[in-house]
Design an enzyme around this catalytic site. Structure first.
Site, PDB file in Angstrom:
ATOM      1  N   SER A 146       1.084  -6.100  -0.041  1.00 27.65           N
ATOM      2  CA  SER A 146       1.277  -4.778   0.574  1.00 27.65           C
ATOM      3  C   SER A 146       0.029  -3.934   0.309  1.00 27.65           C
ATOM      4  CB  SER A 146       2.490  -4.094  -0.078  1.00 27.65           C
ATOM      5  OG  SER A 146       2.513  -2.711   0.215  1.00 27.65           O
ATOM      6  N   TYR A 186       7.690  -1.122  -7.150  1.00 27.91           N
ATOM      7  CA  TYR A 186       7.220  -1.895  -5.994  1.00 27.91           C
ATOM      8  C   TYR A 186       5.694  -2.086  -6.065  1.00 27.91           C
ATOM      9  CZ  TYR A 186       6.618  -3.151  -1.014  1.00 27.91           C
ATOM     10  OH  TYR A 186       6.298  -3.786   0.175  1.00 27.91           O
TER      11      TYR A 186
END
Ligand code: NDP
Length: 256
Positions: free
Chosen positions: A147, A160
């Site tokens: 990501s 995350y």
């Protein structure tokens, strides 16, 4: 022909978390490039429907395996069966992932453990079942879906970001150990793509405006725009590429 470098005909590909979202589109893309695809999720109608849809569009049978990526024992059992039935996959896409959002001081131990287990430990559990066979064969492609948060933090998603940063370093560590065996390990870091996981973001007008303004391309990504990079990393076209993290983010991580 130069395009044959990208041909995946006859290659077996497992995409984790492909019952929907990015994983399903990536599985469609690999199948279109010729790969025999095995989809994955925790089961249920979405996975069955996803396998039917990919099979219909590529005109070939599509497999499906079910296991919880956070359960090391379940991963080992399911992948032993897959390897016995179909052989060692040529391509592994570690895509399954989750998000939890909260101010940092409100995260619980369970939140942290769930995010790290699903986004990071999963790639270790799944890869270690398949990379020995890949190394023995002398070829294999592992692509980890990270990501932009592997490099850039943002409020409310610290676990995350930590998990994705860890996934990129796992990518490099695996490449360091496995490249000599012909096993290539790389990562793709997507920017913002509208899926179920981030429904809370694309349905929020203020966040939508922020993504559009913050991204040099001035828009969200279309999930299909990840396919080209994946096929490249899964194919002979990337035969000397190892330990890289390719951002597919409309330029987001190149600017402040
Ligand atoms: P979705 O929520 O749409 O899909 C997640 C997938 O992961 C589902 O197929 C789900 O399967 C599977 N999954 C989740 N937890 C588990 C588990 N414990 N065991 C097995 N499978 C599991 O998410 P996205 O498609 O948006 O995200 C996919 C990946 O892409 C993630 O790693 C995410 O971090 C990454 N990413 C996404 C971005 C985006 O903009 N959407 C941007 C950057 C990265 P099921 O529920 O059927 O079991």
């Amino acid at each position: 022909m130069i395009t044959s470098l990208f041909d995946l005909t006859g290659r077996l590909a497992l995409v984790t978390g492909s019952s929907r979202g990015l994983g399903l589109t990536l599985a469609h893309g690999l199948a279109e490039a010729g790969a025999d695809v095995v989809l994955h999720g925790r089961g249920g109608p979405a996975l069955t429907e996803a396998a039917r849809a990919v099979a219909e569009s590529c005109g070939r049978p599509v497999g499906a395996v079910t296991f919880d990526v956070t359960d090391a024992g379940a991963v080992a059992d399911a992948l032993s069966t897959l390897v016995a039935d179909r052989g060692v996959p040529d391509i592994l896409v570690n895509n399954a992932g989750i998000q939890r959002r909260a101010p940092f001081n409100e995260f619980t131990t369970q939140d942290w453990d769930d995010v790290v287990a699903t986004n990071l430990s999963s790639a270790f559990y799944v890869s270690r079942q398949l990379t020995p066979g890949m190394a023995q064969r002398g070829s294999g492609k592992v692509i980890n879906i990270a990501s932009v948060q592997s490099m850039l933090a943002r409020q409310t998603i610290a676990p995350y970001s930590a998990s994705k940063g860890g996934l990129v370093m796992l990518t490099k560590g695996m490449a360091a150990d496995l490249a000599r065996s012909g096993v290539q390990v790389n990562a793709i870091s997507p920017g913002y793509f509208a899926t179920e996981m981030n429904r809370a973001l694309w349905t929020d007008a203020a966040f939508d405006a922020w993504v559009t303004q913050r991204t040099p391309a001035q828009r969200w990504g279309d999930v299909s725009e990840l396919i080209g990079t994946l096929v490249y990393l899964a194919s002979d076209a990337s035969s000397f590429v190892s330990g890289q993290n390719i951002f597919v983010d409309g330029g987001m991580t190149s600017v402040v």
